[in-house]
Design an enzyme around this catalytic site. Structure first.
Site, mmCIF file in Angstrom:
data_model
loop_
_atom_site.group_PDB
_atom_site.id
_atom_site.type_symbol
_atom_site.label_atom_id
_atom_site.label_comp_id
_atom_site.label_asym_id
_atom_site.label_seq_id
_atom_site.Cartn_x
_atom_site.Cartn_y
_atom_site.Cartn_z
ATOM 1 N N GLU A 45 0.838 -1.196 0.000
ATOM 2 C CA GLU A 45 0.000 0.000 0.000
ATOM 3 C C GLU A 45 0.880 1.257 0.000
ATOM 4 O OE1 GLU A 45 -3.877 1.579 2.579
ATOM 5 O OE2 GLU A 45 -2.602 -0.027 3.365
ATOM 6 N N LYS A 114 -9.233 3.211 -2.606
ATOM 7 C CA LYS A 114 -9.564 2.398 -1.430
ATOM 8 C C LYS A 114 -10.974 2.723 -0.958
ATOM 9 C CE LYS A 114 -7.407 0.981 2.952
ATOM 10 N NZ LYS A 114 -6.272 1.218 3.864
ATOM 11 N N CYS A 175 -5.781 -3.540 2.019
ATOM 12 C CA CYS A 175 -5.540 -3.605 3.466
ATOM 13 C C CYS A 175 -6.811 -3.707 4.298
ATOM 14 C CB CYS A 175 -4.699 -2.406 3.893
ATOM 15 S SG CYS A 175 -3.917 -2.634 5.523
ATOM 16 N N PRO A 360 21.978 3.179 28.891
ATOM 17 C CA PRO A 360 22.290 3.057 30.320
ATOM 18 C C PRO A 360 21.931 1.639 30.772
ATOM 19 C CG PRO A 360 20.908 4.993 29.880
ATOM 20 C CD PRO A 360 20.881 4.139 28.649
ATOM 21 N N LEU A 361 22.925 0.838 31.097
ATOM 22 C CA LEU A 361 22.731 -0.579 31.424
ATOM 23 C C LEU A 361 22.768 -0.739 32.941
ATOM 24 C CD1 LEU A 361 22.374 -3.369 30.138
ATOM 25 C CD2 LEU A 361 24.867 -3.562 30.031
ATOM 26 N N SER A 362 21.587 -0.906 33.531
ATOM 27 C CA SER A 362 21.458 -0.842 34.987
ATOM 28 C C SER A 362 21.728 -2.159 35.691
ATOM 29 C CB SER A 362 20.050 -0.383 35.356
ATOM 30 O OG SER A 362 19.097 -1.386 35.035
ATOM 31 N N GLY A 363 21.686 -3.268 34.977
ATOM 32 C CA GLY A 363 21.769 -4.565 35.630
ATOM 33 C C GLY A 363 20.409 -5.150 35.917
ATOM 34 N N GLY A 364 19.330 -4.446 35.519
ATOM 35 C CA GLY A 364 17.967 -4.933 35.687
ATOM 36 C C GLY A 364 17.446 -5.573 34.414
ATOM 37 N N ILE A 365 16.247 -6.115 34.490
ATOM 38 C CA ILE A 365 15.708 -6.916 33.385
ATOM 39 C C ILE A 365 15.365 -6.061 32.164
ATOM 40 C CG2 ILE A 365 13.251 -6.826 33.968
ATOM 41 C CD1 ILE A 365 14.998 -10.086 33.189
ATOM 42 N N ASP A 366 14.917 -4.813 32.370
ATOM 43 C CA ASP A 366 14.486 -3.985 31.243
ATOM 44 C C ASP A 366 15.653 -3.550 30.368
ATOM 45 O OD1 ASP A 366 11.802 -4.154 31.925
ATOM 46 O OD2 ASP A 366 11.905 -2.446 33.263
ATOM 47 N N SER A 367 16.679 -2.961 30.976
ATOM 48 C CA SER A 367 17.830 -2.548 30.172
ATOM 49 C C SER A 367 18.559 -3.766 29.620
ATOM 50 C CB SER A 367 18.784 -1.671 30.991
ATOM 51 O OG SER A 367 19.303 -2.375 32.104
#
Length: 716
Positions: A45, A114, A175, A360-367
């Site tokens: 499309e 369309k 579509c 920013p890598l925090s050590g948590g699951i999200d980052s």
């Protein structure tokens, strides 16, 4: 006898307003379709302009540029000898339409606008276009002078028509029309159409591909026929990833399916089918009876041609083979998370021409999940380079400014393009710091480990000098207000540092350019507002902003084995924590305790609010019936408290959604205020009338339970 015909459809990675790049990808798909013997090629499309131009569709010169590109396509002799169905916006009688333009040998046969426009969720087509509401009606369209000079035509049919070749009839739906209750393919089938085309701009959502494919297969399972589905694939400049999966279906069976996720810019699939199979399938008396009893004014205008798409020699050609039925291919949700956002990130990076990503890598699951998605991107890029994908190789060389660079591993790509940093304070644990360092080492990112306590102390000191008062954390006797302010200082300073490092880290390695800052707030935390406004969740783009915590955990578990990253198990076992408060011998900050609800509960609240369109009262009624049963066994009062708490925090934090980082859309209950979830950001968080109604129901339920209990005791 048999009438064999080869048909082609495609995935194209188009980019909004990239007219020349879009043109080249269209041409490549036509050349490839012809090389495979196809007699009909359809594309996505609005493929000339790109689907996601948004308010640029209001600009008249966009339409002129589309005609310029279209002229170049049909003027190319190498596009002749095949019916080509191309998507572009067109102005007819001063009205803007979303159209298909069908041509053959440099002449336009039909312009088909369309009928039904997508106008909810992520789509605002009626903001730009007008639907062609007159089914089976057509008018005459005067071609622009530049096109008329090329085609030798002054006027062509414009409307809801079907195309007739020497062997068959072809009808188009676009579509959204597939998703409507009375889809055009039904009436087209009753009027004898045997080949339907659907050109789409459909985006990826977790667990939703089956809905689309079920509709396509059911269309031909019920009506018979050949269905060609084409879709855009990739990020065309916004929050959506268009997930391809072009396919060809015959009588309810799939005979060709393209990929849902890949880095290929052009992906063409073909199938050779026997038109007699359609006619045999339709040999049902009920279908034939419905066809012949249609009112005469329900017939379509046939655009007649002398085009032959099934040459008689095809059946005698020993190299022509009918396509076999295939199993439909689906990805698991974990794989969708690994692939969709990764492809989206690659498109964003290569088209923005930045030097890479900073996280920013925090050590948590999200980052951690965000970092692993970047790792997945590096794996896809490495694989494409190994397979000799010229476009990917060209892009990676341009991004690294190294014409000799050919990666030997995904980690080598990450070392060039991916920068991470652990921004610790005295509230950070040794465990999270080490996890971040170990993960960065495994995936190959350029990692910086730092402490920012002096920066935090300096900001607190400025406040103390100005006011004469120094705030204290709650665990040391401070108030909730002080406690929250001290947490926010750390979070917001991380955002400032992120942009500083994103601008200067490449420079420290004698590399040019800046980095795109990645956010890592998940959809549940955004919904609840469990984040600091303008903290390190404020970034350039966020690949997990539309993904739930529950799904992210499943993705990390999947990646630990499939990506051979055992370090990820440590992230799964750790308690989710922001680490913004001091850790003592009897206190460790916990996300779920802070929020007052679990991530699973948040997902349920989100789906009821957005997908089921429930307000507080309706949500309570649904959840009472659900959560009063095993395994929850909650009382009406407990359910009411949870519902009220959710709506309170949702309301007071709604203002944060106005500034959220643009996020990859993956979940139907996304609270993205900028595109998907248009609601006010200042509302009464107590919802007084709904709360009163809930209280009345709770009181009534409790009264009934007391009476039932007394009755039971009296019987005993």
């Amino acid at each position: 006898m048999g009438q064999y015909v080869t048909l082609a459809t495609c995935n194209l990675n188009q980019w909004a307003l990239d007219f020349e790049g879009n043109r080249d990808r269209i041409l490549k798909s036509i050349y490839e379709a012809k090389s495979k013997g196809a007699k009909l090629r359809i594309g996505p499309e609005l493929e000339i302009s790109g689907y996601g131009c948004l308010d640029h569709f209001l600009e008249n010169d966009l339409y002129e540029q589309c005609w310029d590109v279209y002229q170049q396509i049909i003027s190319d002799k190498k596009t002749h000898g095949i019916i080509i169905d191309i998507g572009m916006p067109i102005i007819h009688k001063s009205i803007k339409y979303n159209c298909r333009v069908i041509s053959y040998d440099g002449k336009i046969l039909l312009i088909r606008p369309k009928l039904y426009l997508a106008n909810d969720g992520n789509y605002r087509e009626m903001r730009y276009f007008t639907p062609w509401t007159r089914a089976r009606y057509h008018e005459s369209f005067q071609l622009p002078k530049s096109i008329a000079q090329v085609t030798g035509q002054m006027r062509v049919p414009f409307g809801d028509c079907i195309l007739e070749t020497l062997e068959t009839t072809i009808g188009a739906e676009t579509c959204e029309e597939l998703f409507t209750p009375q889809s055009p393919h039904i009436s087209m089938a009753l009027d004898g159409v045997e080949i339907y085309t659907n050109s789409s701009g459909s985006h990826h959502e977790l667990r939703k591909l089956d809905v689309r494919l079920n509709l396509i297969t059911e269309a031909t399972k019920k009506c018979g026929g050949v269905y060609l589905y084409s879709n855009q694939k990739g990020c065309d400049g916004d929050r959506l990833y268009y997930d391809g999966c072009a396919c060809i279906i015959v009588n309810g069976n799939i005979v060709a399916q393209a990929s849902q996720f890949s880095l290929k810019e052009v992906e063409v699939i073909t199938a050779t089918i026997d038109l007699d199979d359609v006619r045999s399938y339709r040999n049902q008396k009920s279908a034939q009876l419905q066809a012949v009893t249609q009112p005469h004014n329900y017939s379509y205008h046939h655009v007649e041609t002398d085009i032959e798409i099934s040459p008689s020699q095809n059946i005698l050609n020993s190299f022509v083979r009918l396509s076999n039925v295939k199993e439909i291919s689906y990805h698991r949700p974990e794989e969708e998370i690994a692939l969709g956002p990764a492809c989206w990130l690659w498109d964003y990076l290569r088209r923005s021409k930045c030097a890479g990503f900073f996280l920013p890598l925090s050590g948590g699951i999200d980052s951690c999940a965000t970092a692993v998605i970047v790792h997945s991107m590096c794996r896809l890029v490495y694989s494409a380079c190994e397979q000799g994908d010229e476009q990917v190789i060209s892009d990676i060389k341009a991004l690294t400014h190294d014409d000799t660079f050919l990666p030997k591993s995904p980690q080598e790509i990450a070392n060039r393009l991916f920068y991470t940093s652990f921004m610790g304070t005295e509230n950070s644990s040794k465990e999270t710091r080490q996890r971040a360092k170990d993960l960065a080492n495994e995936i190959g990112s350029y990692h910086v480990d730092l402490n920012m306590d002096k920066l935090v102390s300096a900001v607190v000191s400025v406040f103390e000098i100005a006011t004469g008062k120094r705030p204290t954390f709650k665990v040391f006797g401070g108030s909730q207000t002080e406690n929250l302010a001290l947490q926010n200082i750390q979070a917001r300073l991380r955002m400032v540092l992120s942009y500083l490092f994103a601008q200067l880290l490449p420079w420290t390695r004698s590399k040019s350019g800046g980095l795109l800052v990645l956010g890592s707030a998940n959809v549940d935390e955004c919904l609840r507002g469990y984040l600091t406004k303008y903290d390190c969740s404020s970034a350039d783009i966020n690949p997990i902003g539309g993904i739930s915590k529950t799904d992210l955990k499943k993705f990390i578990k999947y990646a630990s084995t499939d990506f051979n990253l055992p370090i990820l198990n440590e992230f799964l076992e750790a308690t989710p924590t922001a680490e913004l408060e001091p850790i003592t011998h009897n206190y460790v900050q916990s996300d779920e305790v802070d929020m007052g609800m679990t991530y699973d509960e948040l997902s349920r609240f989100g789906k009821l609010r957005k997908v089921d369109k429930c307000g507080p009262y309706a949500m309570f009624i649904k959840l009472y019936h659900e959560w009063s049963q095993s395994p929850y066994n909650l009382s009406a009062k407990q359910v009411a408290e949870k519902v009220k708490k959710f709506w309170f925090f949702y309301a007071i934090n709604r203002h944060k959604m106005t500034t959220m980082t643009p996020a990859y859309h993956a979940e139907q209950y996304s609270p993205d205020d900028n595109r998907f979830d248009l609601r006010p950001f200042l509302i009464n968080p107590r919802f007084p009338l709904a709360s009163k109604k809930i209280d009345i129901v709770v009181e009534s339920i409790e009264k009934n339970e007391r009476e039932l209990k007394q009755l039971t005791l009296s019987v005993d």
